[in-house]
Design a protein around this motif. Structure first.
Motif, PDB file in Angstrom:
ATOM      1  N   THR A  99     -70.157  -0.372  23.679  1.00 19.81           N
ATOM      2  CA  THR A  99     -69.704  -0.630  22.934  1.00 19.81           C
ATOM      3  C   THR A  99     -70.452  -0.112  21.700  1.00 19.81           C
ATOM      4  O   THR A  99     -71.287  -0.478  21.827  1.00 19.81           O
ATOM      5  N   ILE A 100     -69.972   0.851  20.604  1.00 19.58           N
ATOM      6  CA  ILE A 100     -70.592   1.063  19.529  1.00 19.58           C
ATOM      7  C   ILE A 100     -70.747   0.215  18.353  1.00 19.58           C
ATOM      8  O   ILE A 100     -69.326   0.106  17.355  1.00 19.58           O
ATOM      9  N   VAL A 101     -71.407   0.073  17.726  1.00 16.26           N
ATOM     10  CA  VAL A 101     -71.634  -1.002  16.692  1.00 16.26           C
ATOM     11  C   VAL A 101     -72.203   0.129  15.343  1.00 16.26           C
ATOM     12  O   VAL A 101     -73.800   0.348  15.646  1.00 16.26           O
ATOM     13  N   HIS A 102     -71.549   0.787  14.571  1.00 15.83           N
ATOM     14  CA  HIS A 102     -71.849   1.275  13.318  1.00 15.83           C
ATOM     15  C   HIS A 102     -72.492  -0.256  12.336  1.00 15.83           C
ATOM     16  O   HIS A 102     -71.719  -1.153  12.058  1.00 15.83           O
ATOM     17  N   THR A 103     -73.800  -0.226  11.831  1.00 14.68           N
ATOM     18  CA  THR A 103     -74.100  -1.316  11.072  1.00 14.68           C
ATOM     19  C   THR A 103     -74.029  -0.509   9.171  1.00 14.68           C
ATOM     20  O   THR A 103     -74.385   0.376   9.337  1.00 14.68           O
ATOM     21  N   LEU A 104     -74.695  -1.568   8.706  1.00 24.11           N
ATOM     22  CA  LEU A 104     -75.453  -1.504   7.471  1.00 24.11           C
ATOM     23  C   LEU A 104     -76.979  -0.748   7.982  1.00 24.11           C
ATOM     24  O   LEU A 104     -77.415  -0.864   8.707  1.00 24.11           O
ATOM     25  N   PRO A 105     -77.210  -0.080   6.863  1.00 24.34           N
ATOM     26  CA  PRO A 105     -78.229   0.929   7.548  1.00 24.34           C
ATOM     27  C   PRO A 105     -79.947   0.165   7.413  1.00 24.34           C
ATOM     28  O   PRO A 105     -79.775  -1.037   7.040  1.00 24.34           O
ATOM     29  N   ASP A 106     -80.572   0.769   8.517  1.00 27.97           N
ATOM     30  CA  ASP A 106     -81.298  -0.016   9.534  1.00 27.97           C
ATOM     31  C   ASP A 106     -81.561  -1.128   9.469  1.00 27.97           C
ATOM     32  O   ASP A 106     -82.634  -2.182   9.765  1.00 27.97           O
ATOM     33  N   ASN A 107     -79.891  -2.329   9.670  1.00 22.95           N
ATOM     34  CA  ASN A 107     -80.372  -3.466  10.637  1.00 22.95           C
ATOM     35  C   ASN A 107     -79.518  -3.484  12.084  1.00 22.95           C
ATOM     36  O   ASN A 107     -79.836  -4.419  12.501  1.00 22.95           O
TER      37      ASN A 107
END
Length: 159
Positions: A99-107
């Motif tokens: 599962t690939i999770v994209h977050t806010l930068p640096d999170n």
């Protein structure tokens, strides 16, 4: 002794000793140097949600009441994770057991650290970069549960 300290001691006594009555609790506290009245012990028992339960011989003794979790009473870890998902997760994709999770930068590292700390049963491990966390599950079914939770954290569960 302050109430919070006494509560911690009472919890410890219940875990370490078989206490069957309030008198036994009062005696154990006195033995440990704590001065308290019967009324105080009675209030403490109510406040701490201490109940009587049978032991292996069927004799009742004090234990801490443990509520069964429902969707309405999520654990503190799950509440913290839900809040984090709502605050920082931008996009979720699944590729087989990943599962690939994209977050806010640096999170991403923080998100992965929280998952690693909580150790949900459907997650084997995590890998984090700057703004992407890869969640590794043992199979496609577990990954599907993780993806569902990440898309619907307040209604689905992985715990």
């Amino acid at each position: 002794m302050r109430k919070t300290e006494r509560h911690l001691l009472i919890k410890q006594i219940i875990e370490d000793y078989t206490i069957r009555t309030q008198d036994e609790m009062l005696a154990k506290l006195t033995e440990m140097g704590v001065s308290a009245t019967q009324a105080t012990i009675s209030r403490d028992i109510r406040d701490l949600k201490i109940v009587k339960a049978p032991d292996e011989n069927g004799v009742s003794h004090f234990v801490l009441f443990k509520e069964k979790e429902t969707a309405e009473s999520k654990s503190e870890d799950e509440k913290r994770l839900i809040q984090m998902i709502e605050d920082i997760v931008l996009k979720v994709e699944r590729v087989h057991f990943l599962t690939i999770v994209h977050t806010l930068p640096d999170n991403a590292p923080l998100f992965a650290a929280v998952l690693d700390e909580i150790k949900p049963p459907h997650i084997v491990s995590t890998i984090a970069g700057f703004d992407t966390t890869i969640i590794i599950s043992k199979d496609d079914e577990d990954a599907q549960l993780v993806e569902n939770f990440l898309h619907h954290p307040t209604t689905a569960t992985i715990f």
